[in-house]
Write a protein that holds these residues in place. Structure first.
Motif, PDB file in Angstrom:
ATOM      1  N   ALA A 162       0.831  -1.210   0.000  1.00  0.00           N
ATOM      2  CA  ALA A 162       0.000   0.000   0.000  1.00  0.00           C
ATOM      3  C   ALA A 162       0.865   1.259   0.000  1.00  0.00           C
ATOM      4  O   ALA A 162       0.542   2.240  -0.679  1.00  0.00           O
ATOM      5  CB  ALA A 162      -0.924  -0.018   1.215  1.00  0.00           C
ATOM      6  N   ALA A 163       1.969   1.219   0.750  1.00  0.00           N
ATOM      7  CA  ALA A 163       2.860   2.386   0.803  1.00  0.00           C
ATOM      8  C   ALA A 163       3.466   2.640  -0.576  1.00  0.00           C
ATOM      9  O   ALA A 163       3.536   3.785  -1.036  1.00  0.00           O
ATOM     10  CB  ALA A 163       3.955   2.157   1.848  1.00  0.00           C
ATOM     11  N   LEU A 164       3.890   1.558  -1.246  1.00  0.00           N
ATOM     12  CA  LEU A 164       4.470   1.706  -2.592  1.00  0.00           C
ATOM     13  C   LEU A 164       3.412   2.209  -3.580  1.00  0.00           C
ATOM     14  O   LEU A 164       3.685   3.111  -4.383  1.00  0.00           O
ATOM     15  CB  LEU A 164       5.049   0.368  -3.060  1.00  0.00           C
ATOM     16  N   ASP A 165       2.215   1.649  -3.509  1.00  0.00           N
ATOM     17  CA  ASP A 165       1.131   2.092  -4.403  1.00  0.00           C
ATOM     18  C   ASP A 165       0.842   3.565  -4.211  1.00  0.00           C
ATOM     19  O   ASP A 165       0.608   4.303  -5.170  1.00  0.00           O
ATOM     20  CB  ASP A 165      -0.161   1.299  -4.119  1.00  0.00           C
ATOM     21  N   SER A 166       0.841   3.979  -2.952  1.00  0.00           N
ATOM     22  CA  SER A 166       0.479   5.366  -2.683  1.00  0.00           C
ATOM     23  C   SER A 166       1.557   6.305  -3.233  1.00  0.00           C
ATOM     24  O   SER A 166       1.249   7.356  -3.790  1.00  0.00           O
ATOM     25  CB  SER A 166       0.214   5.538  -1.176  1.00  0.00           C
ATOM     26  N   VAL A 167       2.826   5.926  -3.100  1.00  0.00           N
ATOM     27  CA  VAL A 167       3.892   6.749  -3.677  1.00  0.00           C
ATOM     28  C   VAL A 167       3.757   6.771  -5.197  1.00  0.00           C
ATOM     29  O   VAL A 167       3.837   7.832  -5.817  1.00  0.00           O
ATOM     30  CB  VAL A 167       5.291   6.219  -3.274  1.00  0.00           C
ATOM     31  N   ARG A 216      13.539   5.962   0.591  1.00  0.00           N
ATOM     32  CA  ARG A 216      13.418   4.826   1.504  1.00  0.00           C
ATOM     33  C   ARG A 216      12.863   5.288   2.873  1.00  0.00           C
ATOM     34  O   ARG A 216      11.939   4.702   3.415  1.00  0.00           O
ATOM     35  CB  ARG A 216      14.811   4.195   1.660  1.00  0.00           C
ATOM     36  N   ALA A 217      13.399   6.416   3.371  1.00  0.00           N
ATOM     37  CA  ALA A 217      12.984   6.919   4.690  1.00  0.00           C
ATOM     38  C   ALA A 217      11.488   7.220   4.704  1.00  0.00           C
ATOM     39  O   ALA A 217      10.781   6.899   5.655  1.00  0.00           O
ATOM     40  CB  ALA A 217      13.767   8.179   5.042  1.00  0.00           C
ATOM     41  N   ASN A 218      11.028   7.817   3.612  1.00  0.00           N
ATOM     42  CA  ASN A 218       9.612   8.167   3.534  1.00  0.00           C
ATOM     43  C   ASN A 218       8.723   6.922   3.459  1.00  0.00           C
ATOM     44  O   ASN A 218       7.673   6.853   4.090  1.00  0.00           O
ATOM     45  CB  ASN A 218       9.377   9.068   2.323  1.00  0.00           C
ATOM     46  N   LEU A 219       9.183   5.922   2.706  1.00  0.00           N
ATOM     47  CA  LEU A 219       8.420   4.673   2.598  1.00  0.00           C
ATOM     48  C   LEU A 219       8.333   3.977   3.954  1.00  0.00           C
ATOM     49  O   LEU A 219       7.269   3.498   4.357  1.00  0.00           O
ATOM     50  CB  LEU A 219       9.086   3.744   1.571  1.00  0.00           C
ATOM     51  N   VAL A 220       9.458   3.962   4.654  1.00  0.00           N
ATOM     52  CA  VAL A 220       9.486   3.319   5.979  1.00  0.00           C
ATOM     53  C   VAL A 220       8.542   4.048   6.933  1.00  0.00           C
ATOM     54  O   VAL A 220       7.778   3.428   7.670  1.00  0.00           O
ATOM     55  CB  VAL A 220      10.929   3.293   6.542  1.00  0.00           C
ATOM     56  N   ARG A 221       8.576   5.371   6.871  1.00  0.00           N
ATOM     57  CA  ARG A 221       7.699   6.173   7.735  1.00  0.00           C
ATOM     58  C   ARG A 221       6.231   5.845   7.452  1.00  0.00           C
ATOM     59  O   ARG A 221       5.417   5.686   8.349  1.00  0.00           O
ATOM     60  CB  ARG A 221       7.967   7.662   7.495  1.00  0.00           C
TER      61      ARG A 221
END
Ligand SMILES: *Cc1c(COP(=O)(O)O)cnc(C)c1O
Length: 476
Positions: free
Chosen positions: A48-53, A73-78
Motif C-alpha cells: 500500500a505504501a508503494l502504491d500510494s507513492v 526509503r525513509a519516507n516509505l518506511v515512515r
C-alpha cells in the motif's frame, strides 16, 4: 509544456528506482516492525505504501527533488510504520471523554454503573437464566424481569426491550398500524441522528404516514379530522434535538390518549430520552421540560418508547412500555424476534433498573454527571489545571464554560461548568486535539475560541490520572 514533459520523465525515473515489495520487507527498520504485525499484514502495508507513492508521483506535478523525497526509503518506511501504528490503534478502546458532552453518541453514550458493568461481564462469560424460569424450570420470555422492573418503576402494566429506540419505534408502529395510516403532526416529523427520519422509519415499518397540522401549530382537531376507516395509530414524537419557538401549539400526550379512547384507536408517544423520576434520587430539573417517563405513562397513552442509553443510563436498548394489551401486541410481532436484546445488554438493563428502584439513582454515572455542582466542577478544573501547569510547553488556565447533555436530550440546555483551557507552545489547538486523540490513553477534548478545552464534567473515576498520563506520553 517543457516543464511538464520534464517532470514526466523525472517521474518515470523515480518510479523505476522504487524498491520492490520484497526488497522493502528486508529493510531492517521494516523488519523491526514484524513483531507488531503479522507478516501478511506487514506485506500488505508495504504494498500500500508503494502504491500510494506511485500514484502520488504520477499525479502530483512535483519538481524532481520533491519527487525523490517522496519516493525515498525513509519516507516509505515512515509510511509503513504509520500504517502499523494506525492498525494498532484501530477498533474499540477505552477513551477519556473530556468534551463535557455527557451522552456523546460518538463515544458510546451512557457509561453504565460499575455494578451493572460487573454483572454484564459475568453474564457474558457464563451461562445464565436467559429464557428459563428457575422456579418451574420452564421456558419464559427473556425480558419478563425487565417488564416487572419497569412496571414497578414507572407504574406501567408491562414493557418490552429491544435493541434501541429506533427499533422500539418501528416495532410499535408495525404492531399497531401495519398497512394502515399513522397520524402525526407536521411539527414532529423529525430527523434524529442522521439515519432516523420519521417518514423513512414509518415506511420501513410498513405504515402510511398521515401528516396533520403545520410545522409550528397542530391542534387536536387536526388529528380528529384526519381519522378515517384506515387509521391505525395516533402518534406523538418528542422533537428531541430541536426547538420551535414563538407561535407554537402542540397536542399533549393526554389529549392524544383521550382522542384515542374516544375513537377506539391506539396512541403512542416516542419520548426519545427516557428521563425517569426515581425514588430517593435527585430530580434532574436542570433538563427543563424534557419529558418525564412516568408522567408520559400517566397521560394514558397505550405505549411510550424511549432509549436505554440516553438519560436512563443503561446499555444500548429501546423500551416500549405501557398497557398490557399493547405490549402483548408488540411481543407477538415477528419483528420482535429480530430486535430483541442479548443476554449482556439485558443484564445491564436489569442491573440499572434495580439501582434506580433501590434508591441508588444518584450513583448512575450519567445522572451524577448531569447533576454535578458548578462549584465542584470548578474545584476539579483547578486541580487538573494545577497539575498540567507543571508541563513546560503548556499554558493553562480555568474558564467558565458550558457542557451539554448530548444525544438530542434537552436541546438548548447548557449546563454551567468550568473548563481547563490549554495552549501549547508549539502545537496549534487542532494538532494538540489530534495528538491527544491518537495518543495513549486516548483523550477527546473540544476546541473553542482557538484553544483546547478539557471539561471535568464527563471525567469518570481514574480519568484525571489518565489525562495526566496522556500529556506525559505526549511529551507535552
Ligand atoms: C434518540 C431518539 C430516537 C432514536 O433512539 P436510538 O436509541 O438512538 O435508536 C428516536 N426518537 C427520539 C425522539 C429520540 O430522541
Amino acid at each position: 509544456m517543457a516543464d511538464s514533459t520534464q517532470s514526466r520523465s523525472d517521474a518515470g525515473e523515480v518510479l523505476r528506482r522504487l524498491p520492490s515489495v520484497d526488497e522493502l520487507l528486508e529493510d531492517p527498520e521494516i523488519k523491526s516492525l514484524a513483531s507488531r504485525s503479522s507478516r501478511t499484514l506487514l506485506a500488505s502495508f508495504v504494498r500500500a505504501a508503494l502504491d500510494s507513492v506511485r500514484s502520488e508521483v504520477r499525479e502530483a506535478r512535483l519538481a524532481k527533488p520533491a519527487l525523490e523525497e517522496r519516493a525515498s526509503r525513509a519516507n516509505l518506511v515512515r509510511d509503513v510504520r504509520s500504517r502499523v501504528e494506525r492498525e494498532e490503534r484501530a477498533g474499540l478502546v477505552r477513551v477519556v471523554n473530556a468534551t463535557g458532552v455527557v451522552l456523546h453518541t460518538g463515544l458510546g453514550r451512557a457509561p453504565v454503573h460499575r455494578d451493572a458493568a460487573r454483572t454484564m461481564g459475568e453474564i457474558a462469560a457464563s451461562y445464565c437464566t436467559l429464557e428459563i424460569d428457575r422456579e418451574s424450570g420452564e421456558r419464559n420470555q427473556r425480558d419478563d424481569r425487565v417488564s416487572v422492573l419497569f412496571a414497578r418503576l414507572l407504574e406501567c402494566e408491562a414493557a418490552i426491550a429491544v435493541n434501541n429506540n429506533a427499533a422500539a419505534t418501528v416495532l410499535a408502529l408495525s404492531s399497531f398500524s401495519r398497512g394502515k395510516e399513522t397520524i402525526l403532526s407536521r411539527g414532529e416529523l423529525v430527523e434524529i441522528g442522521g439515519s432516523f427520519r420519521m417518514p423513512d422509519v414509518m415506511q420501513s415499518a410498513g405504515v402510511i404516514l398521515r401528516e396533520v397540522g403545520t410545522t409550528n401549530r397542530t391542534r387536536l382537531a387536526d388529528y380528529r379530522s384526519a381519522i378515517g376507516a384506515n387509521t391505525g395509530l395516533l402518534l406523538k414524537v418528542h422533537t428531541s434535538n430541536f426547538r420551535v419557538q414563538g407561535f407554537v401549539e402542540e397536542v399533549s400526550p393526554r389529549e392524544l390518549a383521550l382522542l384515542g379512547a374516544e375513537a377506539k384507536l391506539p396512541s403512542v408517544y416516542d419520548l426519545g430520552s427516557g428521563l425517569i423520576d426515581a425514588p430517593n434520587a435527585r430530580e434532574l430539573d436542570m433538563l427543563g421540560d424534557e419529558p418525564r417517563v412516568r408522567e408520559s405513562i400517566a397521560s394514558g397513552v397505550d405505549a411510550i418508547t424511549f432509549s436505554g442509553d440516553k438519560l436512563l443510563g443503561a446499555p444500548q436498548a429501546g423500551i416500549v412500555a405501557g398497557k398490557r394489551d399493547a405490549i402483548a401486541r408488540c411481543r407477538k410481532n415477528p419483528l420482535y424476534r429480530a430486535m430483541r436484546l442479548d443476554k449482556v445488554s439485558l443484564a445491564g438493563l436489569e442491573a440499572t433498573l434495580e439501582l434506580l428502584l433501590d434508591g441508588r439513582g444518584d450513583e448512575i454515572p450519567t445522572r451524577a454527571m448531569l447533576a454535578l455542582d458548578p462549584k465542584e466542577l470548578r474545584v476539579r478544573a483547578e486541580r487538573i489545571a494545577a497539575r498540567l501547569a507543571s508541563f513546560a510547553n503548556l499554558r493553562v488556565d480555568v474558564i467558565e464554560s458550558t457542557s451539554q447533555p448530548g444525544s438530542g436530550s434537552a436541546p438548548g440546555i447548557f449546563l454551567a461548568t468550568s473548563a481547563v483551557r490549554i495552549v501549547h507552545s508549539t502545537r496549534g489547538p487542532n494538532a494538540l486535539e489530534h495528538a491527544l486523540r491518537v495518543g495513549e490513553p486516548p483523550v477527546f477534548a473540544r476546541i473553542e475560541g482557538g484553544a483546547l478545552l478539557l471539561d471535568p464534567r464527563t471525567l469518570l473515576d481514574g480519568d484525571e490520572e489518565r489525562l495526566l498520563a496522556a500529556f506525559e506520553q505526549l511529551g507535552a
